[in-house]
Design a protein around this motif. Structure first.
Motif, PDB file in Angstrom:
ATOM      1  N   SER A  38      20.454   5.037 -27.290  1.00  9.64           N
ATOM      2  CA  SER A  38      21.108   6.586 -27.027  1.00  9.64           C
ATOM      3  C   SER A  38      21.716   6.676 -25.656  1.00  9.64           C
ATOM      4  O   SER A  38      21.346   6.194 -24.533  1.00  9.64           O
ATOM      5  CB  SER A  38      19.755   7.296 -27.025  1.00  9.64           C
ATOM      6  N   ALA A  39      21.942   8.420 -25.498  1.00  5.34           N
ATOM      7  CA  ALA A  39      22.799   8.265 -24.209  1.00  5.34           C
ATOM      8  C   ALA A  39      22.976   9.918 -24.048  1.00  5.34           C
ATOM      9  O   ALA A  39      23.474  10.305 -24.982  1.00  5.34           O
ATOM     10  CB  ALA A  39      24.125   7.719 -24.026  1.00  5.34           C
ATOM     11  N   SER A  55      31.453   3.643 -24.864  1.00  3.99           N
ATOM     12  CA  SER A  55      33.150   3.880 -24.796  1.00  3.99           C
ATOM     13  C   SER A  55      32.835   5.201 -23.292  1.00  3.99           C
ATOM     14  O   SER A  55      34.313   4.729 -23.063  1.00  3.99           O
ATOM     15  CB  SER A  55      33.672   4.790 -25.809  1.00  3.99           C
ATOM     16  N   ARG A  56      32.687   4.745 -22.707  1.00  2.00           N
ATOM     17  CA  ARG A  56      32.027   5.614 -21.055  1.00  2.00           C
ATOM     18  C   ARG A  56      31.470   5.079 -20.596  1.00  2.00           C
ATOM     19  O   ARG A  56      31.226   4.367 -20.247  1.00  2.00           O
ATOM     20  CB  ARG A  56      31.706   7.628 -21.314  1.00  2.00           C
ATOM     21  N   SER A  57      31.937   4.776 -19.006  1.00  2.00           N
ATOM     22  CA  SER A  57      30.709   4.142 -17.481  1.00  2.00           C
ATOM     23  C   SER A  57      29.835   4.677 -18.501  1.00  2.00           C
ATOM     24  O   SER A  57      29.628   5.399 -18.621  1.00  2.00           O
ATOM     25  CB  SER A  57      31.722   4.662 -16.737  1.00  2.00           C
ATOM     26  N   VAL A  76      31.395   9.757 -27.438  1.00  4.93           N
ATOM     27  CA  VAL A  76      30.892   9.061 -26.448  1.00  4.93           C
ATOM     28  C   VAL A  76      30.511   7.877 -27.815  1.00  4.93           C
ATOM     29  O   VAL A  76      29.924   8.711 -29.100  1.00  4.93           O
ATOM     30  CB  VAL A  76      29.708   9.398 -25.978  1.00  4.93           C
ATOM     31  N   GLN A  77      30.608   6.738 -27.655  1.00  6.84           N
ATOM     32  CA  GLN A  77      30.841   6.005 -28.592  1.00  6.84           C
ATOM     33  C   GLN A  77      29.278   4.534 -27.930  1.00  6.84           C
ATOM     34  O   GLN A  77      29.760   4.780 -27.059  1.00  6.84           O
ATOM     35  CB  GLN A  77      31.772   5.322 -29.413  1.00  6.84           C
ATOM     36  N   LEU A  78      29.097   4.239 -29.303  1.00  2.56           N
ATOM     37  CA  LEU A  78      27.945   3.842 -28.965  1.00  2.56           C
ATOM     38  C   LEU A  78      27.361   1.834 -29.595  1.00  2.56           C
ATOM     39  O   LEU A  78      27.324   2.789 -30.663  1.00  2.56           O
ATOM     40  CB  LEU A  78      26.731   3.765 -27.908  1.00  2.56           C
ATOM     41  N   TRP A 129      24.169   8.311 -30.016  1.00  2.00           N
ATOM     42  CA  TRP A 129      23.143   7.654 -30.354  1.00  2.00           C
ATOM     43  C   TRP A 129      24.558   6.423 -31.483  1.00  2.00           C
ATOM     44  O   TRP A 129      25.379   6.954 -31.906  1.00  2.00           O
ATOM     45  CB  TRP A 129      22.336   8.207 -31.576  1.00  2.00           C
ATOM     46  N   GLY A 130      23.256   5.500 -31.388  1.00  2.00           N
ATOM     47  CA  GLY A 130      24.263   4.204 -31.523  1.00  2.00           C
ATOM     48  C   GLY A 130      24.154   4.384 -33.145  1.00  2.00           C
ATOM     49  O   GLY A 130      23.007   5.068 -33.809  1.00  2.00           O
ATOM     50  N   GLN A 131      24.305   3.268 -34.083  1.00  2.00           N
ATOM     51  CA  GLN A 131      23.918   3.048 -35.613  1.00  2.00           C
ATOM     52  C   GLN A 131      22.710   1.925 -35.970  1.00  2.00           C
ATOM     53  O   GLN A 131      22.712   1.698 -36.842  1.00  2.00           O
ATOM     54  CB  GLN A 131      25.436   1.874 -36.171  1.00  2.00           C
ATOM     55  N   GLY A 132      22.128   1.852 -34.639  1.00  2.00           N
ATOM     56  CA  GLY A 132      21.299   0.865 -35.004  1.00  2.00           C
ATOM     57  C   GLY A 132      21.104  -0.705 -34.877  1.00  2.00           C
ATOM     58  O   GLY A 132      22.657  -1.379 -35.455  1.00  2.00           O
ATOM     59  N   THR A 133      20.459  -1.732 -34.942  1.00  2.00           N
ATOM     60  CA  THR A 133      20.359  -2.945 -34.835  1.00  2.00           C
ATOM     61  C   THR A 133      18.819  -3.327 -35.802  1.00  2.00           C
ATOM     62  O   THR A 133      17.602  -2.698 -34.847  1.00  2.00           O
ATOM     63  CB  THR A 133      20.761  -3.740 -33.772  1.00  2.00           C
ATOM     64  N   GLN A 134      18.378  -4.661 -36.692  1.00  2.00           N
ATOM     65  CA  GLN A 134      18.348  -4.901 -36.886  1.00  2.00           C
ATOM     66  C   GLN A 134      16.842  -5.625 -36.391  1.00  2.00           C
ATOM     67  O   GLN A 134      17.525  -6.599 -36.094  1.00  2.00           O
ATOM     68  CB  GLN A 134      17.531  -5.116 -38.491  1.00  2.00           C
TER      69      GLN A 134
END
Length: 115
Positions: free
Chosen positions: A96-97, A25-27, A2-4, A105-110
């Motif tokens: 997060s999923a 990357s998934r439903s 899974v990619q977020l 987890w995703g990579q984060g955004t400031q």
């Protein structure tokens, strides 16, 4: 796998608004739940908001009435609408999923809120 991928962070003045997006990357329907967390340097990662596959939403007390979590299943994307932002909302925001027994987890955004 899974990619977020998060997007939408930035610099905003106190009282302003931002909308974060998390593209999967998934439903999004394949995840039992999705959530937004935030973290400031030197502190633990805190839960901000959650949305389940059934659409049930929950929020941290600190953001209730100001933030709204939502999901667009057709776009495989989760959102966090943040209104009435405060300097204390400044943090790196992570999506997060839960997929099966694993949390991704995703990579984060400031997000930076100036006073």
């Amino acid at each position: 796998q899974v990619q977020l991928v998060e997007s939408g962070g930035g610099l905003v003045q106190a009282g302003g608004s931002l909308r974060l997006a998390c593209a999967g990357s998934r439903s999004t329907l394949s995840f039992s739940s999705m959530a937004w967390y935030r973290q400031v340097p030197g502190k633990q990662r805190d839960l901000v908001a959650t949305i389940t596959s059934g659409g049930t939403r929950s929020y941290a007390d600190s953001v209730k009435g100001r933030f709204a979590i939502s999901r667009d299943n057709a776009k495989n994307t989760m959102y966090l609408q943040m209104n009435s932002l405060k300097p204390e909302d400044t943090a790196v925001y992570y999506c997060s999923a839960m997929y099966g027994a694993y949390r991704y987890w995703g990579q984060g955004t400031q997000v930076t809120v100036s006073s």
